[in-house]
Scaffold this motif. Structure first.
Motif, PDB file in Angstrom:
ATOM      1  N   ASP A 205       0.826  -1.191   0.000  1.00 14.32           N
ATOM      2  CA  ASP A 205       0.000   0.000   0.000  1.00 14.32           C
ATOM      3  C   ASP A 205       0.868   1.252   0.000  1.00 14.32           C
ATOM      4  O   ASP A 205       2.069   1.202   0.230  1.00 14.32           O
ATOM      5  N   VAL A 206       0.234   2.377  -0.278  1.00  9.78           N
ATOM      6  CA  VAL A 206       0.931   3.661  -0.360  1.00  9.78           C
ATOM      7  C   VAL A 206       0.772   4.399   0.963  1.00  9.78           C
ATOM      8  O   VAL A 206      -0.342   4.508   1.479  1.00  9.78           O
ATOM      9  N   PRO A 207       1.864   4.906   1.562  1.00  8.28           N
ATOM     10  CA  PRO A 207       1.747   5.619   2.839  1.00  8.28           C
ATOM     11  C   PRO A 207       0.921   6.890   2.682  1.00  8.28           C
ATOM     12  O   PRO A 207       1.057   7.628   1.717  1.00  8.28           O
ATOM     13  N   GLU A 208       0.051   7.137   3.657  1.00  4.70           N
ATOM     14  CA  GLU A 208      -0.801   8.324   3.593  1.00  4.70           C
ATOM     15  C   GLU A 208      -0.050   9.578   4.029  1.00  4.70           C
ATOM     16  O   GLU A 208      -0.277  10.663   3.494  1.00  4.70           O
ATOM     17  N   THR A 209       0.820   9.440   5.030  1.00  3.58           N
ATOM     18  CA  THR A 209       1.543  10.586   5.555  1.00  3.58           C
ATOM     19  C   THR A 209       2.964  10.578   5.009  1.00  3.58           C
ATOM     20  O   THR A 209       3.687   9.599   5.164  1.00  3.58           O
ATOM     21  N   ILE A 210       3.350  11.677   4.375  1.00  4.26           N
ATOM     22  CA  ILE A 210       4.640  11.707   3.687  1.00  4.26           C
ATOM     23  C   ILE A 210       5.411  12.972   4.045  1.00  4.26           C
ATOM     24  O   ILE A 210       4.870  13.928   4.596  1.00  4.26           O
ATOM     25  N   ILE A 211       6.695  12.923   3.724  1.00  4.80           N
ATOM     26  CA  ILE A 211       7.525  14.111   3.692  1.00  4.80           C
ATOM     27  C   ILE A 211       8.146  14.181   2.299  1.00  4.80           C
ATOM     28  O   ILE A 211       8.253  13.163   1.601  1.00  4.80           O
ATOM     29  N   LEU A 212       8.526  15.372   1.861  1.00  4.55           N
ATOM     30  CA  LEU A 212       9.122  15.543   0.552  1.00  4.55           C
ATOM     31  C   LEU A 212      10.632  15.651   0.683  1.00  4.55           C
ATOM     32  O   LEU A 212      11.138  16.399   1.525  1.00  4.55           O
ATOM     33  N   VAL A 213      11.346  14.902  -0.143  1.00  6.61           N
ATOM     34  CA  VAL A 213      12.807  14.961  -0.192  1.00  6.61           C
ATOM     35  C   VAL A 213      13.197  15.418  -1.594  1.00  6.61           C
ATOM     36  O   VAL A 213      12.878  14.750  -2.585  1.00  6.61           O
ATOM     37  N   ARG A 214      13.870  16.564  -1.690  1.00  7.40           N
ATOM     38  CA  ARG A 214      14.206  17.132  -2.984  1.00  7.40           C
ATOM     39  C   ARG A 214      15.574  16.668  -3.456  1.00  7.40           C
ATOM     40  O   ARG A 214      16.503  16.536  -2.656  1.00  7.40           O
ATOM     41  N   CYS A 215      15.688  16.410  -4.754  1.00  6.54           N
ATOM     42  CA  CYS A 215      16.986  16.093  -5.345  1.00  6.54           C
ATOM     43  C   CYS A 215      16.994  16.577  -6.782  1.00  6.54           C
ATOM     44  O   CYS A 215      15.938  16.898  -7.348  1.00  6.54           O
ATOM     45  N   ALA A 216      18.171  16.660  -7.369  1.00  9.36           N
ATOM     46  CA  ALA A 216      18.263  17.026  -8.784  1.00  9.36           C
ATOM     47  C   ALA A 216      17.643  15.913  -9.616  1.00  9.36           C
ATOM     48  O   ALA A 216      17.973  14.736  -9.447  1.00  9.36           O
ATOM     49  N   ALA A 217      16.736  16.276 -10.505  1.00  6.00           N
ATOM     50  CA  ALA A 217      16.050  15.265 -11.296  1.00  6.00           C
ATOM     51  C   ALA A 217      17.022  14.452 -12.143  1.00  6.00           C
ATOM     52  O   ALA A 217      16.790  13.263 -12.394  1.00  6.00           O
TER      53      ALA A 217
END
Length: 267
Positions: A205-217
């Motif tokens: 399943d997909v987690p409902e609560t997330i944080i965003l982690v940024r990186c160079a695409a």
């Protein structure tokens, strides 16, 4: 027919584009151009998911790098699970075109296999490339027995277009394209969750609560391959295969991001 007619790569300034995506993006811009500047004081943002995400990013690049009197407002893009379709000898595609990396922002689920398509870290191409010419329906033919193999074989055998699709896929999919701009990984707020996924491969399943982690695409496929290993062996396991493609469908992106923007029970 479009794939046959646009099989070879087409060039844009200092950048190589996947010819099929380029053909579609140019057609989209031709259709959309009359409607893009009805409100010139507003920002123009292209968006899309999966192939739509690839086209949104490519349309943004085309609109910003080509002289087109029909497009007065230079767009940006916010995309979800995009397939890469551009590459350059420079550090990044946007840098080669003298565009800021923030012009295209993407959001990616770490276990989504399709964001790795058309790159050196594609887990799906070897599944098909390993099949035999006299048995085009058995994926990962040289690998050990897998539960999903019989299911996949039955689906492919029932698909009338599979022989033609397979032939084109083998010619087209073995690529080394790059992602555009800035990428944001949708990571679970509970860090131990994906560690458990890697050890037991049971959580789909997909987690409902997330944080965003940024990186160079441009670093995205290699980073995913390092931290979230997914190749033809592991993706052929039933839990890993199911989890991977569940994490590509749009609810895997819309639901966590909606929760991030407006938490349940919050204002």
């Amino acid at each position: 027919d479009a794939v046959d007619n646009y099989r070879s790569d087409e060039n844009v300034p200092e950048v190589v584009a996947h010819a099929g995506f380029l053909f579609l993006a140019e057609a989209l811009l031709d259709d959309l151009a009359p409607y893009l500047d009805v409100a010139p004081e507003h920002n123009l943002i292209f968006t899309g998911h999966s192939i739509g995400g690839a086209l949104a990013g490519l349309c943004t690049v085309l609109a910003r790098t080509r002289d087109d009197d029909r497009i007065l407002t230079k767009p940006s893009a916010v995309v979800f699970a995009p397939l890469p379709c551009l590459k350059s000898s420079e550090d990044t595609v946007l840098a080669a075109l003298d565009l800021d990396e923030t012009v295209v922002r993407s959001f990616v689920q770490p276990w989504d296999p399709l964001v790795r398509w058309f790159t050196e870290h594609d887990p799906c191409y070897p599944l098909v490339a390993d099949s035999l010419d006299d048995d085009i329906y058995t994926l990962f033919a040289s690998g050990p027995p897998r539960v999903l193999r019989n299911v996949a074989r039955a689906i492919l055998a029932a698909a009338e277009d599979w022989p033609a699709v397979r032939s084109v896929y083998l010619q087209e999919a073995n690529q080394t394209f790059d992602h555009l701009g800035e990428a944001h990984l949708l990571m679970p707020a509970q860090a131990a969750r994906y560690l458990a996924d890697r050890l037991f491969a049971l959580v789909v399943d997909v987690p409902e609560t997330i944080i965003l982690v940024r990186c160079a695409a441009s670093d995205l496929p290699e980073a995913l391959d390092h931290a979230f290993k997914l190749e033809e062996f592991s993706i052929s396991l039933a839990p890993a295969g199911l989890r991977s493609f569940i994490h590509h469908f749009h609810p895997a992106y819309s639901a966590p991001l909606e929760e991030l923007v407006s938490p349940s029970g919050g204002d």
